[in-house]
Design a protein around this motif. Structure first.
Motif, PDB file in Angstrom:
ATOM      1  N   GLU A 176      60.609 -12.233 -15.806  1.00 19.25           N
ATOM      2  CA  GLU A 176      60.566 -11.942 -17.237  1.00 19.25           C
ATOM      3  C   GLU A 176      61.893 -12.306 -17.894  1.00 19.25           C
ATOM      4  OE1 GLU A 176      59.739  -8.124 -20.226  1.00 19.25           O
ATOM      5  OE2 GLU A 176      59.824  -7.843 -18.045  1.00 19.25           O
ATOM      6  N   LEU A 177      62.993 -11.953 -17.244  1.00 16.54           N
ATOM      7  CA  LEU A 177      64.314 -12.262 -17.772  1.00 16.54           C
ATOM      8  C   LEU A 177      64.537 -13.766 -17.830  1.00 16.54           C
ATOM      9  CD1 LEU A 177      67.080 -11.352 -18.739  1.00 16.54           C
ATOM     10  CD2 LEU A 177      67.769 -11.075 -16.345  1.00 16.54           C
ATOM     11  N   ARG A 178      64.129 -14.486 -16.788  1.00 17.63           N
ATOM     12  CA  ARG A 178      64.305 -15.937 -16.770  1.00 17.63           C
ATOM     13  C   ARG A 178      63.532 -16.599 -17.916  1.00 17.63           C
ATOM     14  NH1 ARG A 178      63.117 -16.439 -12.018  1.00 17.63           N
ATOM     15  NH2 ARG A 178      65.190 -16.703 -11.061  1.00 17.63           N
ATOM     16  N   ALA A 179      62.296 -16.148 -18.147  1.00 15.59           N
ATOM     17  CA  ALA A 179      61.489 -16.707 -19.237  1.00 15.59           C
ATOM     18  C   ALA A 179      62.149 -16.447 -20.587  1.00 15.59           C
ATOM     19  CB  ALA A 179      60.083 -16.122 -19.201  1.00 15.59           C
ATOM     20  N   LEU A 180      62.675 -15.250 -20.773  1.00 13.79           N
ATOM     21  CA  LEU A 180      63.319 -14.909 -22.040  1.00 13.79           C
ATOM     22  C   LEU A 180      64.573 -15.753 -22.262  1.00 13.79           C
ATOM     23  CD1 LEU A 180      63.181 -13.089 -24.492  1.00 13.79           C
ATOM     24  CD2 LEU A 180      64.387 -11.330 -23.205  1.00 13.79           C
ATOM     25  N   LEU A 181      65.364 -15.953 -21.217  1.00 14.73           N
ATOM     26  CA  LEU A 181      66.586 -16.757 -21.349  1.00 14.73           C
ATOM     27  C   LEU A 181      66.256 -18.222 -21.618  1.00 14.73           C
ATOM     28  CD1 LEU A 181      68.770 -15.209 -18.498  1.00 14.73           C
ATOM     29  CD2 LEU A 181      68.935 -14.791 -20.960  1.00 14.73           C
ATOM     30  N   ARG A 182      65.220 -18.746 -20.965  1.00 16.54           N
ATOM     31  CA  ARG A 182      64.791 -20.120 -21.275  1.00 16.54           C
ATOM     32  C   ARG A 182      64.389 -20.237 -22.736  1.00 16.54           C
ATOM     33  NH1 ARG A 182      61.721 -20.183 -16.191  1.00 16.54           N
ATOM     34  NH2 ARG A 182      59.927 -19.571 -17.466  1.00 16.54           N
ATOM     35  N   GLY A 183      63.659 -19.233 -23.230  1.00 15.05           N
ATOM     36  CA  GLY A 183      63.240 -19.263 -24.619  1.00 15.05           C
ATOM     37  C   GLY A 183      64.396 -19.211 -25.601  1.00 15.05           C
ATOM     38  N   LEU A 184      65.439 -18.478 -25.232  1.00 19.27           N
ATOM     39  CA  LEU A 184      66.613 -18.367 -26.110  1.00 19.27           C
ATOM     40  C   LEU A 184      67.458 -19.637 -26.111  1.00 19.27           C
ATOM     41  CD1 LEU A 184      67.720 -14.758 -25.135  1.00 19.27           C
ATOM     42  CD2 LEU A 184      67.101 -15.488 -27.439  1.00 19.27           C
TER      43      LEU A 184
ATOM     44  N   GLY B  72      73.831 -15.245 -22.550  1.00 17.13           N
ATOM     45  CA  GLY B  72      72.485 -15.372 -22.006  1.00 17.13           C
ATOM     46  C   GLY B  72      72.375 -16.498 -20.999  1.00 17.13           C
ATOM     47  N   GLY B  73      71.445 -17.416 -21.252  1.00 16.95           N
ATOM     48  CA  GLY B  73      71.223 -18.539 -20.348  1.00 16.95           C
ATOM     49  C   GLY B  73      72.199 -19.681 -20.515  1.00 16.95           C
ATOM     50  N   GLY B  74      73.214 -19.512 -21.360  1.00 14.11           N
ATOM     51  CA  GLY B  74      74.240 -20.543 -21.525  1.00 14.11           C
ATOM     52  C   GLY B  74      73.901 -21.606 -22.538  1.00 14.11           C
ATOM     53  N   GLY B  75      72.867 -21.387 -23.351  1.00 16.94           N
ATOM     54  CA  GLY B  75      72.438 -22.413 -24.305  1.00 16.94           C
ATOM     55  C   GLY B  75      73.517 -22.814 -25.292  1.00 16.94           C
ATOM     56  N   LEU B  76      74.216 -21.839 -25.867  1.00  9.18           N
ATOM     57  CA  LEU B  76      75.246 -22.185 -26.835  1.00  9.18           C
ATOM     58  C   LEU B  76      76.360 -22.990 -26.182  1.00  9.18           C
ATOM     59  CD1 LEU B  76      76.515 -20.499 -29.882  1.00  9.18           C
ATOM     60  CD2 LEU B  76      78.256 -20.998 -28.164  1.00  9.18           C
ATOM     61  N   ALA B  77      76.786 -22.579 -24.985  1.00  9.52           N
ATOM     62  CA  ALA B  77      77.815 -23.337 -24.270  1.00  9.52           C
ATOM     63  C   ALA B  77      77.345 -24.760 -23.982  1.00  9.52           C
ATOM     64  CB  ALA B  77      78.185 -22.623 -22.976  1.00  9.52           C
ATOM     65  N   MET B  78      76.055 -24.924 -23.655  1.00  9.03           N
ATOM     66  CA  MET B  78      75.514 -26.270 -23.442  1.00  9.03           C
ATOM     67  C   MET B  78      75.651 -27.115 -24.699  1.00  9.03           C
ATOM     68  SD  MET B  78      71.951 -25.523 -21.387  1.00  9.03           S
ATOM     69  CE  MET B  78      71.869 -24.379 -20.013  1.00  9.03           C
ATOM     70  N   GLY B  79      75.261 -26.554 -25.847  1.00 11.88           N
ATOM     71  CA  GLY B  79      75.352 -27.304 -27.096  1.00 11.88           C
ATOM     72  C   GLY B  79      76.772 -27.675 -27.449  1.00 11.88           C
ATOM     73  N   VAL B  80      77.709 -26.736 -27.236  1.00 11.85           N
ATOM     74  CA  VAL B  80      79.123 -27.008 -27.515  1.00 11.85           C
ATOM     75  C   VAL B  80      79.626 -28.144 -26.635  1.00 11.85           C
ATOM     76  CG1 VAL B  80      81.444 -26.065 -27.231  1.00 11.85           C
ATOM     77  CG2 VAL B  80      79.707 -24.734 -28.422  1.00 11.85           C
ATOM     78  N   CYS B  81      79.326 -28.094 -25.341  1.00 15.66           N
ATOM     79  CA  CYS B  81      79.833 -29.101 -24.408  1.00 15.66           C
ATOM     80  C   CYS B  81      79.162 -30.451 -24.612  1.00 15.66           C
ATOM     81  CB  CYS B  81      79.659 -28.612 -22.971  1.00 15.66           C
ATOM     82  SG  CYS B  81      80.791 -27.264 -22.538  1.00 15.66           S
ATOM     83  N   GLN B  82      77.895 -30.459 -25.018  1.00 14.92           N
ATOM     84  CA  GLN B  82      77.235 -31.727 -25.326  1.00 14.92           C
ATOM     85  C   GLN B  82      77.878 -32.413 -26.527  1.00 14.92           C
ATOM     86  OE1 GLN B  82      73.285 -30.203 -25.824  1.00 14.92           O
ATOM     87  NE2 GLN B  82      72.743 -30.415 -23.658  1.00 14.92           N
ATOM     88  N   SER B  83      78.372 -31.622 -27.483  1.00 13.73           N
ATOM     89  CA  SER B  83      78.982 -32.178 -28.694  1.00 13.73           C
ATOM     90  C   SER B  83      80.466 -32.473 -28.538  1.00 13.73           C
ATOM     91  CB  SER B  83      78.790 -31.204 -29.863  1.00 13.73           C
ATOM     92  OG  SER B  83      77.428 -30.991 -30.123  1.00 13.73           O
TER      93      SER B  83
ATOM     94  N   VAL C  15      72.063 -11.356 -15.499  1.00 16.57           N
ATOM     95  CA  VAL C  15      71.897 -12.495 -16.408  1.00 16.57           C
ATOM     96  C   VAL C  15      72.717 -13.685 -15.924  1.00 16.57           C
ATOM     97  CG1 VAL C  15      72.127 -13.280 -18.791  1.00 16.57           C
ATOM     98  CG2 VAL C  15      71.484 -10.903 -18.316  1.00 16.57           C
ATOM     99  N   ALA C  16      73.929 -13.425 -15.453  1.00 27.25           N
ATOM    100  CA  ALA C  16      74.809 -14.514 -15.013  1.00 27.25           C
ATOM    101  C   ALA C  16      74.186 -15.312 -13.876  1.00 27.25           C
ATOM    102  CB  ALA C  16      76.167 -13.959 -14.592  1.00 27.25           C
ATOM    103  N   ARG C  17      73.458 -14.641 -12.983  1.00 26.21           N
ATOM    104  CA  ARG C  17      72.823 -15.356 -11.873  1.00 26.21           C
ATOM    105  C   ARG C  17      71.815 -16.385 -12.381  1.00 26.21           C
ATOM    106  NH1 ARG C  17      72.947 -10.129  -9.595  1.00 26.21           N
ATOM    107  NH2 ARG C  17      70.783  -9.726 -10.201  1.00 26.21           N
ATOM    108  N   ILE C  18      71.053 -16.009 -13.387  1.00 23.83           N
ATOM    109  CA  ILE C  18      70.061 -16.946 -13.937  1.00 23.83           C
ATOM    110  C   ILE C  18      70.748 -17.996 -14.799  1.00 23.83           C
ATOM    111  CG2 ILE C  18      68.013 -17.130 -15.396  1.00 23.83           C
ATOM    112  CD1 ILE C  18      67.243 -14.317 -14.451  1.00 23.83           C
ATOM    113  N   SER C  19      71.815 -17.623 -15.480  1.00 24.82           N
ATOM    114  CA  SER C  19      72.593 -18.611 -16.247  1.00 24.82           C
ATOM    115  C   SER C  19      73.044 -19.750 -15.348  1.00 24.82           C
ATOM    116  CB  SER C  19      73.818 -17.960 -16.891  1.00 24.82           C
ATOM    117  OG  SER C  19      73.453 -16.979 -17.815  1.00 24.82           O
ATOM    118  N   ASP C  20      73.506 -19.414 -14.144  1.00 21.90           N
ATOM    119  CA  ASP C  20      73.943 -20.449 -13.201  1.00 21.90           C
ATOM    120  C   ASP C  20      72.803 -21.410 -12.878  1.00 21.90           C
ATOM    121  OD1 ASP C  20      76.603 -19.690 -12.942  1.00 21.90           O
ATOM    122  OD2 ASP C  20      76.178 -18.273 -11.331  1.00 21.90           O
ATOM    123  N   GLU C  21      71.596 -20.882 -12.692  1.00 14.78           N
ATOM    124  CA  GLU C  21      70.434 -21.735 -12.422  1.00 14.78           C
ATOM    125  C   GLU C  21      70.178 -22.704 -13.574  1.00 14.78           C
ATOM    126  OE1 GLU C  21      66.903 -19.559 -11.706  1.00 14.78           O
ATOM    127  OE2 GLU C  21      67.824 -18.152 -10.292  1.00 14.78           O
TER     128      GLU C  21
END
Length: 303
Positions: free
Chosen positions: A104-112, A141-152, A166-172
């Protein structure tokens, strides 16, 4: 949408074979998507993606938003518990990140992540994150904001600060995105203590609003202690006007908070300013930010 990327055209029968689904109901779906501008159908009754579908709905694209349905499914189900939450005085759809089932947590983090990555790209472009070397994504959360920052911003490295589950799933999720070399997850409760090392900037997206007042204040203080002199903080989220009458999107999300968190809520601009000032920040500003009446509050730690 993924099989129809980059101009690929298929009939209903061809696409049904690729997807492994019956033709009749797929036809009804494709016609609906074409009527709403997400697909284009030609004179030969062959379907292909529209430009917006190619940009946002093809898996693997930087701006892919298809996973958001997992977030919206959770949000709508949560808000439907409002009457029970108000009557009981406790959240009827409690979101406890540390005790939530891992799937459930993984699905929520993917969605975020898709919305968070979009915010990261916008923030990095508007505020020139290329001038930073190290950025904290606090409660990321799942690191989405950090991904966007690093992509830019190719020269930036980031840390996602999260609770252990949460950090364990963020690593995935970071590994799946191929960004684990530039972004790492750190298990740390920022409401209890600052980080041992300092950084150039910190982003708090949709974080303070899930905390009770005293923990939100401590989090801002500890973020300030985790920044170098001259470091900057960026708070993205719903911020109520001081008269508490707007913006409308803040009140809509408050319904989610009263159902999901024991103490979380939308806080006022004055409350945010008081936390930042108490933590020693200066040059505090508030401006609109895309996303359901979100605001961006910025401040700088004196040099």
């Amino acid at each position: 949408f993924t099989p129809l990327a980059d101009g690929a055209c298929q009939t209903v029968d061809e696409l049904a074979a690729v997807l492994g689904v019956p033709t009749r109901r797929l036809r009804m779906l494709l016609d609906s998507l074409a009527a709403n501008g997400l697909l284009v159908v030609d004179q030969s009754d062959r379907f292909t993606n529209s430009a917006v579908a190619n940009q946002f709905l093809v898996k693997g694209r930087p701006q892919y938003m298809g996973g958001s349905y997992e977030l919206y499914r959770d949000m709508f189900a949560t808000v439907l518990s409002t009457a029970a939450s108000v009557r009981a005085g406790t959240p009827a759809a409690l979101h406890d990140w540390e005790r939530m089932h891992e799937d459930e947590l993984r699905a929520l983090l993917r969605g975020l992540n898709s919305g968070a990555a979009a915010h990261g790209r916008m923030l990095a472009a508007r505020h020139d994150f290329a001038r930073f070397k190290s950025v904290l994504d606090v409660g990321g959360g799942g690191g989405g904001l950090a991904m966007g920052v690093c992509q830019s911003s190719p020269g930036v490295a980031a840390q996602v600060i999260e609770l252990p589950a949460v950090a364990r799933i963020s690593d995935e999720l970071l590994a799946a995105a191929g960004l684990q070399a530039r972004i790492r997850s750190v298990s740390h409760d920022i409401t209890m203590a600052p980080l041992p090392e300092t950084h150039d900037a910190a982003v708090l997206r949709n974080f303070l609003q899930v905390l009770p007042t005293e923990r939100a204040c401590r989090a801002v203080e500890n973020v300030g202690r985790s920044l170098r002199p001259g470091g900057e903080v960026f708070i993205i989220g719903i911020v109520l006007d001081d008269d508490r009458r707007g913006p409308a999107g803040a009140h809509a999300l408050n319904l989610f908070f009263l159902n999901a968190f024991p103490d979380g809520q939308a806080y006022t601009e004055s409350e945010h300013r008081a936390w930042l000032a108490a933590a020693g920040f200066a040059d505090i500003t508030r401006s609109p930010f895309p996303g359901m009446d979100h605001s961006l509050m910025t401040a700088q730690k004196p040099g």
